[in-house]
Motif scaffolding. Structure first.
Motif, PDB file in Angstrom:
ATOM      1  N   SER A 138       0.609  -1.225   0.086  1.00  0.00           N
ATOM      2  CA  SER A 138       0.025   0.026  -0.164  1.00  0.00           C
ATOM      3  C   SER A 138       0.878   1.184   0.042  1.00  0.00           C
ATOM      4  O   SER A 138       0.607   2.268  -0.750  1.00  0.00           O
ATOM      5  N   THR A 139       1.890   1.129   0.689  1.00  0.00           N
ATOM      6  CA  THR A 139       2.775   2.494   0.799  1.00  0.00           C
ATOM      7  C   THR A 139       3.604   2.647  -0.599  1.00  0.00           C
ATOM      8  O   THR A 139       3.518   3.678  -1.047  1.00  0.00           O
ATOM      9  N   ALA A 140       4.255   1.622  -1.118  1.00  0.00           N
ATOM     10  CA  ALA A 140       4.458   1.639  -2.564  1.00  0.00           C
ATOM     11  C   ALA A 140       3.533   2.133  -3.647  1.00  0.00           C
ATOM     12  O   ALA A 140       3.910   2.811  -4.278  1.00  0.00           O
ATOM     13  N   SER A 141       2.465   1.741  -3.606  1.00  0.00           N
ATOM     14  CA  SER A 141       1.320   1.993  -4.305  1.00  0.00           C
ATOM     15  C   SER A 141       1.171   3.625  -4.290  1.00  0.00           C
ATOM     16  O   SER A 141       0.826   4.374  -5.383  1.00  0.00           O
ATOM     17  N   LEU A 142       0.839   4.029  -3.043  1.00  0.00           N
ATOM     18  CA  LEU A 142       0.759   5.433  -2.570  1.00  0.00           C
ATOM     19  C   LEU A 142       1.855   6.342  -3.270  1.00  0.00           C
ATOM     20  O   LEU A 142       1.724   7.314  -3.935  1.00  0.00           O
ATOM     21  N   ASP A 252      -4.547  -4.338  -3.211  1.00  0.00           N
ATOM     22  CA  ASP A 252      -3.987  -3.257  -2.808  1.00  0.00           C
ATOM     23  C   ASP A 252      -3.710  -2.089  -3.700  1.00  0.00           C
ATOM     24  O   ASP A 252      -4.040  -0.927  -3.585  1.00  0.00           O
ATOM     25  N   GLN A 253      -2.525  -2.534  -4.822  1.00  0.00           N
ATOM     26  CA  GLN A 253      -2.280  -1.617  -5.758  1.00  0.00           C
ATOM     27  C   GLN A 253      -3.388  -0.939  -6.589  1.00  0.00           C
ATOM     28  O   GLN A 253      -3.465   0.301  -6.814  1.00  0.00           O
ATOM     29  N   PHE A 254      -4.504  -1.696  -6.948  1.00  0.00           N
ATOM     30  CA  PHE A 254      -5.559  -1.174  -7.714  1.00  0.00           C
ATOM     31  C   PHE A 254      -6.571  -0.391  -6.504  1.00  0.00           C
ATOM     32  O   PHE A 254      -7.084   0.572  -7.073  1.00  0.00           O
ATOM     33  N   TYR A 255      -6.610  -0.805  -5.481  1.00  0.00           N
ATOM     34  CA  TYR A 255      -7.489   0.083  -4.375  1.00  0.00           C
ATOM     35  C   TYR A 255      -7.115   1.239  -4.419  1.00  0.00           C
ATOM     36  O   TYR A 255      -7.451   2.404  -4.139  1.00  0.00           O
ATOM     37  N   PRO A 262     -10.855   3.305 -14.607  1.00  0.00           N
ATOM     38  CA  PRO A 262     -12.224   4.037 -14.988  1.00  0.00           C
ATOM     39  C   PRO A 262     -13.196   3.156 -15.461  1.00  0.00           C
ATOM     40  O   PRO A 262     -12.946   2.279 -16.123  1.00  0.00           O
ATOM     41  N   GLN A 263     -14.452   3.331 -14.691  1.00  0.00           N
ATOM     42  CA  GLN A 263     -15.724   2.639 -15.232  1.00  0.00           C
ATOM     43  C   GLN A 263     -15.300   1.060 -14.883  1.00  0.00           C
ATOM     44  O   GLN A 263     -15.910   0.458 -15.759  1.00  0.00           O
ATOM     45  N   ASN A 264     -14.858   0.851 -13.778  1.00  0.00           N
ATOM     46  CA  ASN A 264     -14.475  -0.493 -13.436  1.00  0.00           C
ATOM     47  C   ASN A 264     -13.642  -1.407 -14.312  1.00  0.00           C
ATOM     48  O   ASN A 264     -13.828  -2.771 -14.380  1.00  0.00           O
ATOM     49  N   SER A 265     -12.766  -0.642 -15.058  1.00  0.00           N
ATOM     50  CA  SER A 265     -12.122  -1.438 -15.893  1.00  0.00           C
ATOM     51  C   SER A 265     -10.598  -2.141 -15.466  1.00  0.00           C
ATOM     52  O   SER A 265      -9.996  -2.887 -15.956  1.00  0.00           O
ATOM     53  N   THR A 266     -10.250  -1.533 -14.234  1.00  0.00           N
ATOM     54  CA  THR A 266      -9.130  -2.102 -13.386  1.00  0.00           C
ATOM     55  C   THR A 266      -9.672  -2.925 -11.980  1.00  0.00           C
ATOM     56  O   THR A 266      -8.780  -2.962 -10.987  1.00  0.00           O
ATOM     57  N   ILE A 267     -10.743  -3.558 -12.013  1.00  0.00           N
ATOM     58  CA  ILE A 267     -11.340  -4.211 -11.018  1.00  0.00           C
ATOM     59  C   ILE A 267     -10.920  -5.483 -10.893  1.00  0.00           C
ATOM     60  O   ILE A 267     -10.867  -6.242 -12.239  1.00  0.00           O
ATOM     61  N   VAL A 269     -10.325  -9.567  -9.392  1.00  0.00           N
ATOM     62  CA  VAL A 269     -11.294 -10.648  -8.794  1.00  0.00           C
ATOM     63  C   VAL A 269     -11.359 -10.256  -7.350  1.00  0.00           C
ATOM     64  O   VAL A 269     -12.527 -10.028  -6.733  1.00  0.00           O
ATOM     65  N   VAL A 270     -10.284 -10.256  -6.694  1.00  0.00           N
ATOM     66  CA  VAL A 270     -10.235  -9.898  -5.071  1.00  0.00           C
ATOM     67  C   VAL A 270     -11.216  -8.535  -5.055  1.00  0.00           C
ATOM     68  O   VAL A 270     -11.874  -8.359  -3.983  1.00  0.00           O
ATOM     69  N   TYR A 271     -10.702  -7.470  -5.658  1.00  0.00           N
ATOM     70  CA  TYR A 271     -11.482  -6.047  -5.458  1.00  0.00           C
ATOM     71  C   TYR A 271     -13.040  -6.403  -5.701  1.00  0.00           C
ATOM     72  O   TYR A 271     -13.821  -5.894  -4.883  1.00  0.00           O
ATOM     73  N   TRP A 272     -13.580  -7.248  -6.396  1.00  0.00           N
ATOM     74  CA  TRP A 272     -14.785  -7.479  -6.626  1.00  0.00           C
ATOM     75  C   TRP A 272     -15.519  -8.359  -5.598  1.00  0.00           C
ATOM     76  O   TRP A 272     -16.598  -7.898  -5.135  1.00  0.00           O
ATOM     77  N   ILE A 273     -14.687  -9.100  -5.120  1.00  0.00           N
ATOM     78  CA  ILE A 273     -14.971  -9.944  -3.883  1.00  0.00           C
ATOM     79  C   ILE A 273     -15.236  -8.955  -2.563  1.00  0.00           C
ATOM     80  O   ILE A 273     -16.242  -8.808  -1.996  1.00  0.00           O
ATOM     81  N   TYR A 274     -14.218  -7.833  -2.484  1.00  0.00           N
ATOM     82  CA  TYR A 274     -14.445  -6.948  -1.343  1.00  0.00           C
ATOM     83  C   TYR A 274     -15.666  -6.103  -1.705  1.00  0.00           C
ATOM     84  O   TYR A 274     -16.323  -5.996  -0.752  1.00  0.00           O
TER      85      TYR A 274
END
Length: 314
Positions: A138-142, A252-255, A262-267, A269-274
């Motif tokens: 998460s830190t690296a992503s930020l 983490d990186q996508f969140y 944009p428009q759910n194009s980078t969701i 599987v885990v993000y969709w579960i979340y």
């Protein structure tokens, strides 16, 4: 005759005593082994088996975050067939894995070859390559979100100064450029761990084999292709399985960097579960998605281990 009988009886008694002592020693060893593995067994049972069983049970229910839950059988699994976002997220996660995994392994292999050279200061480079691994994802992503910023990010600034682009690129506003940006960040973040795996595997290869191949006239590429890579099969299999599983579990990186847009194009599987579990409060459906993802990962891992199996006998 009496003396021979007495000696024979004494030998039998000694043999029985030795057998009992050996049996007691084996039992102590068995119990010692059980006690040593017991903490690991308890850890796996508490933090994996119990949650897995609970998830499997929840997947058969309409289980809201608040309120009563109702048994609906396989309805959650049937719902997946018409869930376009799930299939879109699965395809995106697969594309992300296909793009990131080869890049990680190619760069990690090159770095592993470089840091095995006996040159001054190689330990510094080994440490530098591994430092990103210890940084939180998460830190690296930020950090990389700021670096990819189109207003004051370092990448656009460098590209503009080199006249490679005419105007700043909004990296995280487009599905293609955001995938490239996140891929670069993930490769930077994880290539060090794969490099260490490969270095350990390379160090286990007897130097005599490489020296003999060199004497026989084999070039560097021939030694890598015909000696090093075949002997690295087990290491490659382990590193590949871990890399693919990590890519399919990307969240983490996508969140942090794109929020699924944009428009759910980078969701993923885990993000969709979340989202289903903690945004839409459909814990039953989120559990069903988790079970399907687990099955997919098991299948992929078995295929990878089969393709990279090592039949070498030692």
């Amino acid at each position: 005759m009496f003396m021979a009988y007495a000696q024979s009886s004494q030998s039998v008694l000694v043999g029985k005593k030795q057998t009992r002592a050996s049996g007691r020693f084996e039992r102590k060893q068995r119990w010692a082994g059980i006690l040593f593995v017991l903490p690991s067994v308890l850890f796996v049972a508490v933090f994996f088996l119990v949650p897995l069983i609970m998830t499997a049970v929840m997947s058969l229910y309409d289980w809201p975050l608040l309120g009563d839950h109702h048994f609906i059988g396989l309805q959650n699994y049937i719902q997946m067939a018409s869930d376009s976002t799930f299939w879109q997220s699965l395809w995106f996660t697969t594309r992300y894995t296909i793009i990131v995994t080869p890049a990680i392994f190619i760069i990690a292999f090159i770095l592993a070859l470089l840091i095995r050279q006996q040159v001054p200061g190689v330990g510094v480079f080994r440490t530098a390559y591994f430092i990103p691994v210890v940084i939180g994802l998460s830190t690296a992503s930020l950090l990389w979100t700021w670096m990819f910023n189109d207003q004051f990010g370092i990448f656009d600034s460098v590209l503009l100064r080199l006249h490679l682009i005419k105007e700043p690129i909004v990296w995280l506003a487009d599905s293609t450029t955001s995938l490239i940006a996140i891929g670069i960040m993930v490769v930077w973040k994880t290539v060090g761990s794969t490099m260490i795996f490969l270095v350990v595997g390379m160090n286990a290869i007897p130097d005599e084999l490489l020296a003999a191949a060199n004497v026989d006239g084999a070039g560097r590429w021939a030694r890598i292709r015909y000696i090093m890579l075949p002997l690295l099969k087990r290491t490659l299999a382990l590193a590949l399985v871990l890399s693919v599983i990590g890519s399919y579990l990307a969240f983490d990186q996508f969140y942090v960097m794109t929020h699924g847009g944009p428009q759910n194009s980078t969701i993923t599987v885990v993000y969709w579960i979340y989202n289903n579990s903690f945004t839409y409060y459909k814990l039953g459906y989120g559990s069903a998605l988790s079970i399907i993802l687990l099955i997919i990962l098991i299948i992929l891992s078995v295929i990878q281990l089969y393709l990279l199996r090592d039949d070498t006998q030692y």
